[in-house]
Write a protein that holds these residues in place. Structure first.
Motif, PDB file in Angstrom:
ATOM      1  N   GLN A  10     -39.655  11.979  70.069  1.00  0.00           N
ATOM      2  CA  GLN A  10     -38.921  13.032  69.361  1.00  0.00           C
ATOM      3  C   GLN A  10     -39.298  14.422  69.877  1.00  0.00           C
ATOM      4  O   GLN A  10     -38.575  15.392  69.663  1.00  0.00           O
ATOM      5  CB  GLN A  10     -39.164  12.944  67.850  1.00  0.00           C
ATOM      6  N   HIS A  38     -39.157   8.647  64.905  1.00  0.00           N
ATOM      7  CA  HIS A  38     -38.810   9.943  64.317  1.00  0.00           C
ATOM      8  C   HIS A  38     -37.517  10.449  64.942  1.00  0.00           C
ATOM      9  O   HIS A  38     -37.196  10.130  66.088  1.00  0.00           O
ATOM     10  CB  HIS A  38     -39.922  10.975  64.545  1.00  0.00           C
ATOM     11  N   TYR A  39     -36.817  11.304  64.179  1.00  0.00           N
ATOM     12  CA  TYR A  39     -35.548  11.869  64.633  1.00  0.00           C
ATOM     13  C   TYR A  39     -35.589  13.395  64.771  1.00  0.00           C
ATOM     14  O   TYR A  39     -34.573  14.014  65.062  1.00  0.00           O
ATOM     15  CB  TYR A  39     -34.426  11.493  63.661  1.00  0.00           C
ATOM     16  N   LEU A  40     -36.749  14.006  64.561  1.00  0.00           N
ATOM     17  CA  LEU A  40     -36.863  15.463  64.637  1.00  0.00           C
ATOM     18  C   LEU A  40     -38.203  15.821  65.242  1.00  0.00           C
ATOM     19  O   LEU A  40     -39.238  15.246  64.873  1.00  0.00           O
ATOM     20  CB  LEU A  40     -36.737  16.066  63.232  1.00  0.00           C
ATOM     21  N   ARG A  41     -38.173  16.773  66.180  1.00  0.00           N
ATOM     22  CA  ARG A  41     -39.413  17.217  66.815  1.00  0.00           C
ATOM     23  C   ARG A  41     -40.323  17.872  65.781  1.00  0.00           C
ATOM     24  O   ARG A  41     -39.881  18.350  64.728  1.00  0.00           O
ATOM     25  CB  ARG A  41     -39.117  18.204  67.938  1.00  0.00           C
ATOM     26  N   PRO A  51     -33.420  13.277  70.022  1.00  0.00           N
ATOM     27  CA  PRO A  51     -34.118  12.051  69.652  1.00  0.00           C
ATOM     28  C   PRO A  51     -33.462  10.800  70.221  1.00  0.00           C
ATOM     29  O   PRO A  51     -32.269  10.771  70.524  1.00  0.00           O
ATOM     30  CB  PRO A  51     -34.042  12.058  68.119  1.00  0.00           C
ATOM     31  N   PHE A 109     -41.792  12.444  56.720  1.00  0.00           N
ATOM     32  CA  PHE A 109     -41.354  13.717  57.282  1.00  0.00           C
ATOM     33  C   PHE A 109     -40.033  14.128  56.644  1.00  0.00           C
ATOM     34  O   PHE A 109     -38.950  13.767  57.117  1.00  0.00           O
ATOM     35  CB  PHE A 109     -41.238  13.566  58.801  1.00  0.00           C
ATOM     36  N   GLU A 111     -38.345  16.877  56.497  1.00  0.00           N
ATOM     37  CA  GLU A 111     -37.410  17.720  57.241  1.00  0.00           C
ATOM     38  C   GLU A 111     -36.445  16.902  58.089  1.00  0.00           C
ATOM     39  O   GLU A 111     -35.263  17.241  58.215  1.00  0.00           O
ATOM     40  CB  GLU A 111     -38.173  18.705  58.129  1.00  0.00           C
ATOM     41  N   GLU A 112     -36.944  15.789  58.680  1.00  0.00           N
ATOM     42  CA  GLU A 112     -36.035  15.005  59.522  1.00  0.00           C
ATOM     43  C   GLU A 112     -35.013  14.255  58.678  1.00  0.00           C
ATOM     44  O   GLU A 112     -33.885  14.016  59.126  1.00  0.00           O
ATOM     45  CB  GLU A 112     -36.806  14.042  60.421  1.00  0.00           C
ATOM     46  N   HIS A 113     -35.392  13.891  57.477  1.00  0.00           N
ATOM     47  CA  HIS A 113     -34.430  13.264  56.581  1.00  0.00           C
ATOM     48  C   HIS A 113     -33.320  14.247  56.217  1.00  0.00           C
ATOM     49  O   HIS A 113     -32.127  13.910  56.241  1.00  0.00           O
ATOM     50  CB  HIS A 113     -35.135  12.761  55.321  1.00  0.00           C
ATOM     51  N   ALA A 115     -32.423  16.836  57.991  1.00  0.00           N
ATOM     52  CA  ALA A 115     -31.669  17.208  59.192  1.00  0.00           C
ATOM     53  C   ALA A 115     -30.592  16.193  59.530  1.00  0.00           C
ATOM     54  O   ALA A 115     -29.554  16.555  60.107  1.00  0.00           O
ATOM     55  CB  ALA A 115     -32.632  17.369  60.374  1.00  0.00           C
ATOM     56  N   TYR A 116     -30.811  14.915  59.191  1.00  0.00           N
ATOM     57  CA  TYR A 116     -29.853  13.875  59.564  1.00  0.00           C
ATOM     58  C   TYR A 116     -29.235  13.151  58.363  1.00  0.00           C
ATOM     59  O   TYR A 116     -28.676  12.070  58.510  1.00  0.00           O
ATOM     60  CB  TYR A 116     -30.511  12.882  60.531  1.00  0.00           C
TER      61      TYR A 116
END
Length: 307
Positions: A10, A38-41, A51, A109, A111-113, A115-116
């Motif tokens: 990611q 993960h899907y977000l840096r 990702p 995490f 934030e990644e949830h 974000a997507y």
């Protein structure tokens, strides 16, 4: 002591980059190639090209490698329904000829949830417990039988529990530093327990909790593999260590305090301290995925010195 390569795509890695690293790891004799889910840096950087999905990646690698073990540290239970996850992992196991391992965690995490558009529920450890029951229950159901599960979060009825993995039992990895629920879940479901980015002292204390939880369930404590995940930064001399640390934006002293950094002899000594508290496998978190010479250095100057 097993050494496995652990990547964090990611932060910025294409499938082709991961394939190069996995093939190099296989050729150099590492035991496994694992990746985060993960899907977000995180932190600095642009994360380009974006990702990659963990299980799509591992499916591709399953067909393009031959020996190396493949898996996740850790798949987030929030990303997939447990029935779907059981199918995905069993399919990749078949595609690899039986080389897959499932690291499964609660997800953390937020934030990644966001974000997507992935729901980020509360009581994730409770959901993780049900996911473990469903995934392992589906795999363990006898061919021709059906699987039912009535939980708070997941309900399955008359599932054919297919497909079956190639391996008789896909190893399940659990990890984390929670003092109570985490050891209990590991004692019940895990083939391996991983202490991520922990000091020697923290590792020893958590391993002791897992051993105690296993024995409380009537399971031999040595039935589990105990492992660590640690950042690696090795150089032939101090200058090369400093160059590699600078390339990933880290300080040498910080890496030596919190990971495996230094010359080969320094890193061998550091691994030995983890071995003394029970670690039998190290996941080397490689931060510069273009530096394949780093993998070769560890394989030729660190790995042969480990018992």
């Amino acid at each position: 002591m097993d050494l496995r390569i652990f990547t964090e795509p990611q932060q910025g890695a294409s499938y082709e980059t991961l394939l190069r690293v996995a093939r190099a790891a296989e050729q150099l004799g590492y035991d496994g190639f694992f990746r985060s889910d993960h899907y977000l840096r995180m932190g600095d950087g642009d994360g380009l090209p974006g990702p990659t999905d963990a299980w799509i990646t591992l499916a591709g690698l399953a067909r393009e490698t031959e020996r190396i073990r493949l898996g996740t540290l850790m798949t987030a239970a929030t990303f997939r329904l447990p029935g779907v996850l059981a199918i995905q992992v069993a399919q990749v196991d078949a595609m690899s000829g039986g080389r897959v391992e499932l690291g499964l965690g609660a997800g953390w995490f937020g934030e990644e949830h966001a974000a997507y558009g992935i729901p980020f529920p509360e009581r994730r450890i409770d959901r993780l417990e049900e996911q473990l029951a469903v995934v392992t229950g589906l795999w363990e159901t006898e061919l021709g039988d059906t699987f039912d599960f009535e939980g708070t979060y997941y309900r399955l009825k008359d599932s054919p529990a297919l497909p079956k993995p190639v391996q008789q039992r896909i190893p399940v990895l659990l990890g984390g530093m929670g003092p109570r629920r985490t050891p209990a879940l590991a004692a019940r479901y895990a083939a391996e327990f991983n202490a991520p980015f922990a000091s020697v002292e923290e590792t020893g204390a958590q391993f002791a909790r897992v051993r105690a939880a296993a024995e409380e369930r009537g399971r031999p404590a040595h039935d589990l593999v105990y492992s660590n995940a640690l950042v690696v930064c090795v150089g032939r001399d101090d200058a090369e260590v400093a160059r590699r640390a600078a390339a990933v934006g880290r300080e040498v002293d910080e890496l030596k305090a919190n990971g495996l950094a230094g010359t080969p002899s320094e890193v061998v000594d550091r691994i030995g301290r983890y071995q003394e508290v029970g670690s039998r496998r190290i996941y080397l978190q490689v931060l510069d995925l273009d530096d394949l010479d780093h993998l070769e250095l560890v394989a030729t100057h660190v790995k042969p010195q480990l018992g």
